[in-house]
Design a protein around this motif. Structure first.
Motif, PDB file in Angstrom:
ATOM      1  N   TYR A  16       0.835  -1.208   0.000  1.00  0.00           N
ATOM      2  CA  TYR A  16       0.000   0.000   0.000  1.00  0.00           C
ATOM      3  C   TYR A  16       0.870   1.257   0.000  1.00  0.00           C
ATOM      4  O   TYR A  16       0.622   2.200  -0.763  1.00  0.00           O
ATOM      5  N   ALA A  17       1.902   1.264   0.828  1.00  0.00           N
ATOM      6  CA  ALA A  17       2.790   2.421   0.890  1.00  0.00           C
ATOM      7  C   ALA A  17       3.534   2.615  -0.430  1.00  0.00           C
ATOM      8  O   ALA A  17       3.809   3.743  -0.833  1.00  0.00           O
ATOM      9  N   SER A  18       3.834   1.525  -1.122  1.00  0.00           N
ATOM     10  CA  SER A  18       4.500   1.623  -2.421  1.00  0.00           C
ATOM     11  C   SER A  18       3.599   2.304  -3.445  1.00  0.00           C
ATOM     12  O   SER A  18       4.056   3.125  -4.238  1.00  0.00           O
ATOM     13  N   ILE A  19       2.335   1.975  -3.419  1.00  0.00           N
ATOM     14  CA  ILE A  19       1.376   2.610  -4.341  1.00  0.00           C
ATOM     15  C   ILE A  19       1.286   4.104  -4.064  1.00  0.00           C
ATOM     16  O   ILE A  19       1.310   4.928  -4.978  1.00  0.00           O
ATOM     17  N   ILE A  20       1.203   4.459  -2.791  1.00  0.00           N
ATOM     18  CA  ILE A  20       1.138   5.879  -2.421  1.00  0.00           C
ATOM     19  C   ILE A  20       2.409   6.601  -2.863  1.00  0.00           C
ATOM     20  O   ILE A  20       2.354   7.719  -3.369  1.00  0.00           O
ATOM     21  N   ALA A  21       3.563   5.954  -2.708  1.00  0.00           N
ATOM     22  CA  ALA A  21       4.829   6.567  -3.118  1.00  0.00           C
ATOM     23  C   ALA A  21       4.874   6.801  -4.620  1.00  0.00           C
ATOM     24  O   ALA A  21       5.349   7.836  -5.081  1.00  0.00           O
ATOM     25  N   ILE A  22       4.385   5.846  -5.397  1.00  0.00           N
ATOM     26  CA  ILE A  22       4.379   6.001  -6.855  1.00  0.00           C
ATOM     27  C   ILE A  22       3.500   7.183  -7.267  1.00  0.00           C
ATOM     28  O   ILE A  22       3.839   7.941  -8.168  1.00  0.00           O
ATOM     29  N   GLU A  23       2.378   7.343  -6.584  1.00  0.00           N
ATOM     30  CA  GLU A  23       1.439   8.401  -6.941  1.00  0.00           C
ATOM     31  C   GLU A  23       1.851   9.775  -6.419  1.00  0.00           C
ATOM     32  O   GLU A  23       1.312  10.777  -6.853  1.00  0.00           O
ATOM     33  N   SER A  24       2.792   9.838  -5.484  1.00  0.00           N
ATOM     34  CA  SER A  24       3.227  11.138  -4.956  1.00  0.00           C
ATOM     35  C   SER A  24       4.218  11.777  -5.922  1.00  0.00           C
ATOM     36  O   SER A  24       4.906  11.079  -6.666  1.00  0.00           O
ATOM     37  N   PRO A  25       4.317  13.109  -5.910  1.00  0.00           N
ATOM     38  CA  PRO A  25       5.256  13.775  -6.813  1.00  0.00           C
ATOM     39  C   PRO A  25       6.722  13.631  -6.369  1.00  0.00           C
ATOM     40  O   PRO A  25       7.623  13.819  -7.161  1.00  0.00           O
ATOM     41  N   SER A  26       6.972  13.273  -5.127  1.00  0.00           N
ATOM     42  CA  SER A  26       8.328  13.159  -4.604  1.00  0.00           C
ATOM     43  C   SER A  26       9.009  11.887  -5.104  1.00  0.00           C
ATOM     44  O   SER A  26       8.398  10.832  -5.187  1.00  0.00           O
ATOM     45  N   LYS A  27      10.280  11.991  -5.411  1.00  0.00           N
ATOM     46  CA  LYS A  27      11.068  10.831  -5.835  1.00  0.00           C
ATOM     47  C   LYS A  27      11.768  10.168  -4.654  1.00  0.00           C
ATOM     48  O   LYS A  27      12.219   9.039  -4.761  1.00  0.00           O
ATOM     49  N   GLN A  32      13.015   4.829  -1.610  1.00  0.00           N
ATOM     50  CA  GLN A  32      12.890   3.985  -0.419  1.00  0.00           C
ATOM     51  C   GLN A  32      12.144   2.702  -0.756  1.00  0.00           C
ATOM     52  O   GLN A  32      12.574   1.622  -0.398  1.00  0.00           O
ATOM     53  N   TRP A  33      11.017   2.820  -1.469  1.00  0.00           N
ATOM     54  CA  TRP A  33      10.208   1.631  -1.735  1.00  0.00           C
ATOM     55  C   TRP A  33      10.812   0.739  -2.796  1.00  0.00           C
ATOM     56  O   TRP A  33      10.712  -0.489  -2.727  1.00  0.00           O
ATOM     57  N   LEU A  34      11.478   1.308  -3.786  1.00  0.00           N
ATOM     58  CA  LEU A  34      12.186   0.467  -4.757  1.00  0.00           C
ATOM     59  C   LEU A  34      13.309  -0.307  -4.078  1.00  0.00           C
ATOM     60  O   LEU A  34      13.499  -1.499  -4.332  1.00  0.00           O
ATOM     61  N   ALA A  35      14.022   0.373  -3.198  1.00  0.00           N
ATOM     62  CA  ALA A  35      15.089  -0.305  -2.449  1.00  0.00           C
ATOM     63  C   ALA A  35      14.500  -1.412  -1.580  1.00  0.00           C
ATOM     64  O   ALA A  35      15.068  -2.504  -1.495  1.00  0.00           O
TER      65      ALA A  35
END
Length: 126
Positions: A16-27, A32-35
């Motif tokens: 769930y946090a990975s999905i939120i990270a993808i949708e956020s404008p911040s890289k 963090q989630w790719l790692a």
């Protein structure tokens, strides 16, 4: 609650946090989630390879739960730390990241992305 259920909840939280990270404008959160997913995949592969040894360690699953929590929780950013400290250095050392090659727009060239990206005038036949 047993440790399997808890590990399943932590894993679902990571998804769930990975999905939120993808949708956020911040890289930053993307890194963090790719790692995390890279390291979790490596941990799973390693676990499959040495399963007979791990079966003899009664605290393995407790250790794995603690490790995954450290990797996944944003308070610790363990995945980013491990990736920056160890994985990135190995990739650079063995030539996986060649920053000298750049694309026409000045950004580093990624051969895999270049392979997948259609060139001007090329169209995929469906």
């Amino acid at each position: 609650m047993d440790r399997w259920t808890l590990l399943t909840y932590v894993h679902s939280l990571a998804g769930y946090a990975s999905i939120i990270a993808i949708e956020s404008p911040s890289k930053v959160d993307d890194e963090q989630w790719l790692a995390y997913w890279i390291l979790y995949s490596f941990l799973t592969l390693l676990e499959m390879l040495i399963q007979p040894i791990l079966e003899r360690m009664p605290i393995w699953y407790d250790m794995k739960l603690a490790l995954v929590a450290w990797l996944v929780l944003p308070q610790f950013k363990g995945a980013a730390y491990i990736y920056d400290r160890f994985v990135r250095e190995k990739i650079k050392k063995y030539g996986g990241l060649d920053r000298r090659q750049s694309s026409p727009n000045g950004k580093p060239r990624n051969k895999f992305v270049d392979f997948l990206t259609p060139k001007k005038g090329e169209q995929k036949a469906y």
